[in-house]
Enzyme design. Structure first.
Site, PDB file in Angstrom:
ATOM      1  N   GLU A  60      66.823  17.565  47.409  1.00  0.00           N
ATOM      2  CA  GLU A  60      66.568  18.740  46.254  1.00  0.00           C
ATOM      3  C   GLU A  60      67.460  19.795  46.929  1.00  0.00           C
ATOM      4  O   GLU A  60      68.167  20.528  46.001  1.00  0.00           O
ATOM      5  CB  GLU A  60      65.234  18.940  46.079  1.00  0.00           C
ATOM      6  CG  GLU A  60      64.565  17.975  45.294  1.00  0.00           C
ATOM      7  CD  GLU A  60      64.337  16.589  45.849  1.00  0.00           C
ATOM      8  OE1 GLU A  60      64.419  16.754  47.141  1.00  0.00           O
ATOM      9  OE2 GLU A  60      64.018  15.707  45.275  1.00  0.00           O
ATOM     10  N   HIS A 129      52.071  15.616  43.570  1.00  0.00           N
ATOM     11  CA  HIS A 129      52.908  15.227  42.601  1.00  0.00           C
ATOM     12  C   HIS A 129      52.185  15.789  41.193  1.00  0.00           C
ATOM     13  O   HIS A 129      52.856  15.448  40.224  1.00  0.00           O
ATOM     14  CB  HIS A 129      53.132  13.835  42.683  1.00  0.00           C
ATOM     15  CG  HIS A 129      53.866  13.096  43.545  1.00  0.00           C
ATOM     16  ND1 HIS A 129      53.484  13.034  44.915  1.00  0.00           N
ATOM     17  CD2 HIS A 129      55.336  12.880  43.548  1.00  0.00           C
ATOM     18  CE1 HIS A 129      54.210  12.527  45.667  1.00  0.00           C
ATOM     19  NE2 HIS A 129      55.449  12.407  45.085  1.00  0.00           N
TER      20      HIS A 129
END
Length: 331
Positions: A60, A129
């Site tokens: 990322e 998550h």
């Protein structure tokens, strides 16, 4: 008007912007072929090729840094992060480069960058998550943070974000991708501004101030409360930075009561920030303390029953309303 899903509305927005401006391109994990984690970019590579829809490694910080560099070089990237949870790996690039470059270089460079990322809980993805970190980024000057709740807003705001010269964090609740709503025909141009909220439902007894998926929960609660004689106004902020504070204040000055509804944690978050601003600028209009409905102050449980207990639901909103709306409004 057609009825399409939130996912399709996002894809249309990108397709239209890529047709309009050849500087627009997409990069992210699995955006080619599968179409990203939630298939939002599916088939865009077939029209625009793999030079404008780029698969990246699982990194990322690299995705974000590459997009920032491309934006500095004159392109208009749309970076997709698999989930907002992983944006923490890119947070240095987001906070220390994307947000600050325009200021640190004396206005000589702009960062026309969109970072799309799903967030939120409710799909049994566990504590790592299922998080809502919008407050973290909204705290940082130089970033715009938007959270559309409907397909219409998702398309119109994404198109606006692509055309914006500042970095925009475009946060999509993962439970909204499948919802449907009315959207103008494809290629029928419209934009939704990044700095304006909207009133989803008019009311006179209490203001429910919210954003993202919680806008739908508030609308459900408002319809149930109407059966009890309580008319709740639902204010969808749509963007939490910049914040359409005037819209929230106008609603509170009409109803004299406010409840902030968000999925994120209660402490030091978006809801407390909005509540503080309402107290600062509309205290004289308040007839009751502001209520705050939020997610439970725990890491998100994996067990389905515990996860459900951790997220705000319609009955939580209704209970908060009944706590501050006088009996006469219920007649």
């Amino acid at each position: 008007m057609r009825t399409i899903t939130y996912r399709d509305a996002l894809r249309e927005a990108m397709r239209e912007e890529m047709r309009r401006d050849e500087r627009v391109f997409i990069l992210g994990e699995d955006v080619v072929g599968y179409g990203g984690t939630y298939a939002v970019t599916k088939d865009l590579d077939k029209e625009f090729g793999e030079k404008r829809v780029l698969d990246t490694p699982l990194a990322e910080e690299v995705i974000t840094a590459t997009a920032i560099g491309a934006a500095m070089g004159g392109l208009r990237p749309i970076a997709e992060l698999m989930t907002m949870n992983f944006s923490l790996l890119a947070s240095d690039q987001i906070v220390n480069t994307a947000a600050k470059a325009h200021y640190m270089f004396g206005g000589q460079t702009r960062i026309p960058l969109v970072i799309r990322m799903p967030a939120g809980g409710g799909a049994q993805r566990g504590a790592q998550h299922s998080q809502s970190f919008e407050s973290w980024y909204a705290h940082v000057p130089g970033l715009k943070v938007v959270m559309p709740a409907t397909p219409y807003d998702a398309k119109g705001m994404l198109k606006s974000a692509v055309r914006d010269d500042d970095p925009v964090l475009f946060i999509e609740h993962e439970l909204l991708y499948g919802i449907k709503g009315e959207v103008p025909d494809e290629d029928e141009e419209y934009l939704v501004p990044l700095d304006r909220g909207t009133v989803r439902r008019e009311g006179s007894d209490v203001s429910l101030i919210t954003f993202s998926r919680m806008a739908h929960i508030c609308l459900q609660a408002a319809e149930e409360l109407a059966k009890e004689g309580i008319e709740a106004e639902v204010v969808d902020m749509r963007s939490i930075r910049p914040l359409d504070l005037d819209l929230a204040l106008d609603s509170v000055k009409k109803t004299n009561r406010a409840i902030i509804v968000e999925e994120g944690w209660k402490y030091y978050g978006t809801g407390q920030g909005i509540a503080s601003l309402i107290y600062e600028y509309a205290f004289d209009w308040m007839d009751a303390p502001i209520q705050h409905v939020s997610g439970a102050d725990v890491p998100m449980p994996y067990a389905k029953n515990l996860e459900r207990a951790s997220l705000p639901v319609r009955s939580d909103v209704m209970q908060a309303v009944r706590a501050i709306v006088p009996q006469k409004a219920r007649a």
